[in-house]
Design a protein around this motif. Sequence first.
Motif, PDB file in Angstrom:
ATOM      1  N   THR A 100      42.720  64.117  30.754  1.00 32.25           N
ATOM      2  CA  THR A 100      41.445  64.475  31.349  1.00 32.25           C
ATOM      3  C   THR A 100      40.305  64.305  30.355  1.00 32.25           C
ATOM      4  OG1 THR A 100      40.171  66.173  32.501  1.00 32.25           O
ATOM      5  CG2 THR A 100      41.651  66.932  30.766  1.00 32.25           C
ATOM      6  N   VAL A 101      39.159  63.867  30.868  1.00 30.83           N
ATOM      7  CA  VAL A 101      37.941  63.815  30.058  1.00 30.83           C
ATOM      8  C   VAL A 101      37.051  65.022  30.356  1.00 30.83           C
ATOM      9  CG1 VAL A 101      38.024  61.301  29.980  1.00 30.83           C
ATOM     10  CG2 VAL A 101      36.656  62.408  31.758  1.00 30.83           C
ATOM     11  N   ASP A 102      37.555  65.925  31.204  1.00 34.84           N
ATOM     12  CA  ASP A 102      36.785  67.077  31.670  1.00 34.84           C
ATOM     13  C   ASP A 102      37.588  68.364  31.452  1.00 34.84           C
ATOM     14  OD1 ASP A 102      34.828  68.595  32.911  1.00 34.84           O
ATOM     15  OD2 ASP A 102      35.344  67.950  34.949  1.00 34.84           O
ATOM     16  N   PRO A 103      37.913  68.679  30.192  1.00 30.84           N
ATOM     17  CA  PRO A 103      38.820  69.799  29.944  1.00 30.84           C
ATOM     18  C   PRO A 103      38.259  71.160  30.326  1.00 30.84           C
ATOM     19  CG  PRO A 103      37.861  69.047  27.881  1.00 30.84           C
ATOM     20  CD  PRO A 103      37.472  68.038  28.935  1.00 30.84           C
ATOM     21  N   ARG A 144      31.245  59.256  29.665  1.00 31.19           N
ATOM     22  CA  ARG A 144      29.821  59.602  29.661  1.00 31.19           C
ATOM     23  C   ARG A 144      29.519  60.566  30.797  1.00 31.19           C
ATOM     24  NH1 ARG A 144      28.470  53.209  29.123  1.00 31.19           N
ATOM     25  NH2 ARG A 144      28.924  52.991  26.902  1.00 31.19           N
ATOM     26  N   ARG A 145      29.070  61.740  30.431  1.00 30.21           N
ATOM     27  CA  ARG A 145      28.783  62.773  31.433  1.00 30.21           C
ATOM     28  C   ARG A 145      27.405  62.554  32.041  1.00 30.21           C
ATOM     29  NH1 ARG A 145      29.473  69.335  31.119  1.00 30.21           N
ATOM     30  NH2 ARG A 145      27.695  69.893  32.465  1.00 30.21           N
ATOM     31  N   THR A 146      27.333  62.727  33.364  1.00 30.57           N
ATOM     32  CA  THR A 146      26.069  62.705  34.093  1.00 30.57           C
ATOM     33  C   THR A 146      25.956  64.006  34.877  1.00 30.57           C
ATOM     34  OG1 THR A 146      26.095  60.293  34.340  1.00 30.57           O
ATOM     35  CG2 THR A 146      24.688  61.529  35.847  1.00 30.57           C
ATOM     36  N   ASP A 147      24.931  64.796  34.580  1.00 29.57           N
ATOM     37  CA  ASP A 147      24.692  66.027  35.319  1.00 29.57           C
ATOM     38  C   ASP A 147      24.010  65.695  36.642  1.00 29.57           C
ATOM     39  OD1 ASP A 147      25.771  67.765  33.386  1.00 29.57           O
ATOM     40  OD2 ASP A 147      23.925  67.657  32.214  1.00 29.57           O
ATOM     41  N   LEU A 148      24.443  66.337  37.699  1.00 27.23           N
ATOM     42  CA  LEU A 148      23.943  66.053  39.033  1.00 27.23           C
ATOM     43  C   LEU A 148      22.850  67.035  39.438  1.00 27.23           C
ATOM     44  CD1 LEU A 148      27.378  65.428  40.798  1.00 27.23           C
ATOM     45  CD2 LEU A 148      25.803  63.730  39.841  1.00 27.23           C
ATOM     46  N   PRO A 149      21.887  66.581  40.230  1.00 22.21           N
ATOM     47  CA  PRO A 149      20.865  67.501  40.747  1.00 22.21           C
ATOM     48  C   PRO A 149      21.522  68.623  41.546  1.00 22.21           C
ATOM     49  CG  PRO A 149      20.259  65.219  41.171  1.00 22.21           C
ATOM     50  CD  PRO A 149      21.678  65.201  40.682  1.00 22.21           C
ATOM     51  N   GLY A 150      21.100  69.835  41.284  1.00 22.91           N
ATOM     52  CA  GLY A 150      21.665  70.961  42.004  1.00 22.91           C
ATOM     53  C   GLY A 150      22.935  71.514  41.394  1.00 22.91           C
ATOM     54  N   GLY A 151      23.369  70.929  40.258  1.00 22.48           N
ATOM     55  CA  GLY A 151      24.558  71.435  39.584  1.00 22.48           C
ATOM     56  C   GLY A 151      25.729  70.479  39.683  1.00 22.48           C
ATOM     57  N   GLY A 152      26.706  70.726  38.854  1.00 21.55           N
ATOM     58  CA  GLY A 152      27.876  69.860  38.820  1.00 21.55           C
ATOM     59  C   GLY A 152      27.658  68.659  37.909  1.00 21.55           C
ATOM     60  N   HIS A 153      28.705  67.917  37.670  1.00 17.97           N
ATOM     61  CA  HIS A 153      28.603  66.740  36.823  1.00 17.97           C
ATOM     62  C   HIS A 153      29.756  65.801  37.138  1.00 17.97           C
ATOM     63  CE1 HIS A 153      31.147  69.604  34.517  1.00 17.97           C
ATOM     64  NE2 HIS A 153      31.841  68.521  34.179  1.00 17.97           N
ATOM     65  N   VAL A 154      29.572  64.541  36.742  1.00 19.82           N
ATOM     66  CA  VAL A 154      30.610  63.525  36.859  1.00 19.82           C
ATOM     67  C   VAL A 154      30.695  62.784  35.534  1.00 19.82           C
ATOM     68  CG1 VAL A 154      30.364  63.206  39.349  1.00 19.82           C
ATOM     69  CG2 VAL A 154      28.973  61.840  37.783  1.00 19.82           C
ATOM     70  N   TYR A 155      31.698  61.934  35.413  1.00 18.83           N
ATOM     71  CA  TYR A 155      31.869  61.138  34.201  1.00 18.83           C
ATOM     72  C   TYR A 155      32.035  59.670  34.559  1.00 18.83           C
ATOM     73  CZ  TYR A 155      32.692  65.250  31.265  1.00 18.83           C
ATOM     74  OH  TYR A 155      32.556  66.420  30.561  1.00 18.83           O
ATOM     75  N   GLY A 156      31.342  58.830  33.810  1.00 15.96           N
ATOM     76  CA  GLY A 156      31.695  57.427  33.760  1.00 15.96           C
ATOM     77  C   GLY A 156      32.666  57.281  32.615  1.00 15.96           C
ATOM     78  N   HIS A 157      33.832  56.660  32.841  1.00 14.82           N
ATOM     79  CA  HIS A 157      34.867  56.667  31.807  1.00 14.82           C
ATOM     80  C   HIS A 157      35.674  55.377  31.813  1.00 14.82           C
ATOM     81  CE1 HIS A 157      38.113  57.368  34.766  1.00 14.82           C
ATOM     82  NE2 HIS A 157      37.213  58.132  35.381  1.00 14.82           N
ATOM     83  N   THR A 158      36.293  55.102  30.703  1.00 14.23           N
ATOM     84  CA  THR A 158      37.192  53.965  30.597  1.00 14.23           C
ATOM     85  C   THR A 158      38.298  54.113  31.637  1.00 14.23           C
ATOM     86  OG1 THR A 158      36.740  53.733  28.249  1.00 14.23           O
ATOM     87  CG2 THR A 158      38.776  52.724  29.062  1.00 14.23           C
ATOM     88  N   ALA A 159      38.518  53.048  32.406  1.00 16.47           N
ATOM     89  CA  ALA A 159      39.454  53.132  33.523  1.00 16.47           C
ATOM     90  C   ALA A 159      40.759  52.394  33.271  1.00 16.47           C
ATOM     91  CB  ALA A 159      38.792  52.573  34.790  1.00 16.47           C
ATOM     92  N   ALA A 160      40.870  51.693  32.168  1.00 17.77           N
ATOM     93  CA  ALA A 160      42.072  50.897  31.914  1.00 17.77           C
ATOM     94  C   ALA A 160      43.300  51.774  31.698  1.00 17.77           C
ATOM     95  CB  ALA A 160      41.860  50.011  30.694  1.00 17.77           C
ATOM     96  N   ILE A 161      44.452  51.263  32.125  1.00 19.01           N
ATOM     97  CA  ILE A 161      45.753  51.868  31.821  1.00 19.01           C
ATOM     98  C   ILE A 161      46.284  51.151  30.581  1.00 19.01           C
ATOM     99  CG2 ILE A 161      48.082  52.344  32.650  1.00 19.01           C
ATOM    100  CD1 ILE A 161      46.850  51.726  35.527  1.00 19.01           C
ATOM    101  N   LEU A 162      46.402  51.866  29.483  1.00 15.40           N
ATOM    102  CA  LEU A 162      46.829  51.267  28.222  1.00 15.40           C
ATOM    103  C   LEU A 162      48.330  51.418  28.057  1.00 15.40           C
ATOM    104  CD1 LEU A 162      43.993  52.666  25.920  1.00 15.40           C
ATOM    105  CD2 LEU A 162      44.026  50.528  27.238  1.00 15.40           C
ATOM    106  N   LEU A 163      49.001  50.343  27.675  1.00 15.56           N
ATOM    107  CA  LEU A 163      50.434  50.374  27.415  1.00 15.56           C
ATOM    108  C   LEU A 163      50.658  50.236  25.917  1.00 15.56           C
ATOM    109  CD1 LEU A 163      51.937  48.216  30.307  1.00 15.56           C
ATOM    110  CD2 LEU A 163      51.303  50.649  30.288  1.00 15.56           C
TER     111      LEU A 163
END
Length: 203
Positions: A100-103, A144-163
């Motif tokens: 998780t990037v959102d511990p 990269r965290r983005t705070d949302l209007p009215g509260g809450g947040h999301v993340y833009g994050h690396t999506a690759a599955i690394l082996l």
Amino acid sequence: MLAIRIGAAALGLALSGAVATEAPPVPTRLAPANTGLLAGYFRLTASNGTTIDSDELVGRPYGLFFGFTHCPDICPTTLAALSAALARLPGRAPPLYFVTVDPERDTTEVLARYMTHFDPRIVALTGTRGAVEEALASFGAVARRTDLPGGGHVYGHTAAILLIDGDGLIVDRLSAEDAPDRLAARLAALAGGERSGAEAPAR
């Protein structure tokens, strides 16, 4: 080991891969991941409370990807794709770790509930913010965290599955857009590359 981790982090700038995000701004695409780079380091806690230390995985191949439970699209898509691939591998498969990037929100209890929807061989990991940031940096990943209007947040994050192979090298980079058969074939090939004579870490 510290020098290796620093080196992996420096080289990892090219490792970021596609970045997923769940709300504006528009998702950013970074340079594709290089292969053959040293894997990073993590010491995190599984949803069952077990500590997973990547140093204890030496000699064993595994897969790793980053995400978070409030992610509405790419994370559940990736987990579902990997679950479909694992269904094609009823026997041997390498460990797969969902970090998780959102511990702050993704506690062990939250992760345990969330992961009931996916193959139990995928292990969700969380930890302190510092431990998660260390894992991200050492694998050259971004969140990269983005705070949302009215509260809450999301993340833009690396999506690759690394082996990562038994020698601790990142040997492949997969996408949730890959067909389950291809994912299964790559996971089977990775599992077959376990270093002979390596001892499995205690669980």
